[in-house]
Scaffold this motif. Structure first.
Motif, short mmCIF file in Angstrom:
data_model
loop_
_atom_site.label_atom_id
_atom_site.label_comp_id
_atom_site.label_asym_id
_atom_site.label_seq_id
_atom_site.Cartn_x
_atom_site.Cartn_y
_atom_site.Cartn_z
N SER A 157 2.53 -3.38 8.77
CA SER A 157 3.45 -2.34 8.33
C SER A 157 4.89 -2.72 8.65
O SER A 157 5.19 -3.27 9.71
N ARG A 209 -0.70 -5.33 2.40
CA ARG A 209 -1.98 -6.04 2.56
C ARG A 209 -1.78 -7.48 2.11
O ARG A 209 -1.36 -7.74 0.99
N ILE A 230 -3.39 -6.34 7.33
CA ILE A 230 -2.60 -5.16 6.92
C ILE A 230 -1.52 -5.01 7.99
O ILE A 230 -1.82 -4.74 9.16
N PRO A 245 2.93 -0.02 4.57
CA PRO A 245 1.90 -1.03 4.82
C PRO A 245 1.83 -2.06 3.69
O PRO A 245 2.07 -1.74 2.53
N GLU A 301 -7.44 -11.47 6.22
CA GLU A 301 -7.02 -10.26 5.53
C GLU A 301 -6.23 -9.46 6.55
O GLU A 301 -6.75 -9.07 7.60
N LEU A 311 0.85 -1.18 0.00
CA LEU A 311 0.00 0.00 0.00
C LEU A 311 0.90 1.24 0.00
O LEU A 311 2.11 1.14 0.23
N ILE A 320 -3.56 -11.41 2.00
CA ILE A 320 -4.75 -12.26 2.12
C ILE A 320 -4.25 -13.69 1.99
O ILE A 320 -3.56 -14.04 1.02
N THR A 371 1.15 -5.32 13.12
CA THR A 371 -0.17 -5.65 12.58
C THR A 371 -1.10 -4.49 12.87
O THR A 371 -1.30 -4.11 14.01
N LYS A 378 -4.33 -4.08 11.03
CA LYS A 378 -5.73 -4.49 10.88
C LYS A 378 -5.73 -5.95 10.47
O LYS A 378 -4.93 -6.38 9.64
#
Length: 175
Positions: A171, A124, A169, A122, A167, A110, A126, A150, A152
């Motif tokens: 950093s 992402r 997100i 960040p 899922e 991201l 999955i 971590t 999210k």
């Protein structure tokens, strides 16, 4: 004339006795003053020595704290490098996922966030896997040699027989 000499002898003897007593008194008062000054100086020196010993102990304690802080800072600098080396981080994450038998569905970086002292990158992710393996992966991410935070996480599962889908997100940081 003998009487005058006797009188003179007595006067001289009285003068000698008076001078002796006066000088003895003066000498003893001087000695007492010197002793008092020496005691006061010793007391001051003793107090200063206690203060010096306390200051040395505090300095030693501060040096220990400084060394500890330097080691922590070096460790943190090693975990947050100048350059992100994001490829290495992604390879480590991929290796951890293979080790934990987790299937990576998607991985996308991201936009970076510039902070005052560092840059936050960040990512992402999955992926699918058993809950236990996902838990172990998260633990591995927290304890790896890079700071990975971590931000999210959403864990979902459609039925009890299916694997969990996550899922995440997270950093990675650089200075």
């Amino acid at each position: 004339m003998p009487i005058a000499i006797r009188k003179l002898d007595r006067i001289c003897l009285a003068i000698v006795v008076i001078v002796t007593l006066a000088s003895g008194y003066w000498f003893s008062t001087q000695v007492i003053k010197e002793r008092r000054l020496i005691r006061q100086e010793n007391k001051i020196i003793s107090q200063k020595m206690k203060e010096l010993n306390l200051a040395e102990a505090n300095l030693e304690h501060l040096n220990v704290l400084l060394d500890t802080t330097k080691r922590k800072l070096e460790s943190l600098n090693a975990r947050i490098p100048e350059s992100a080396h994001i490829g290495k981080v992604l390879k480590q994450v991929d290796a951890l996922m293979h080790e934990r038998k987790i299937v990576l569905t998607s991985m996308q970086p991201l936009p970076t966030v510039e902070e005052k002292h560092y840059t936050k990158i960040p990512i992402r992710l999955i992926f699918k896997g058993s809950f236990v393996n996902i838990y172990r992966l998260l633990h591995d991410l927290e304890t790896m040699n890079r700071v990975v935070v971590t931000e999210k996480m959403v864990i979902s599962r459609s039925s009890l027989a299916d694997k969990c889908q996550v899922e995440l997100i997270a950093s990675v940081f650089q200075r």
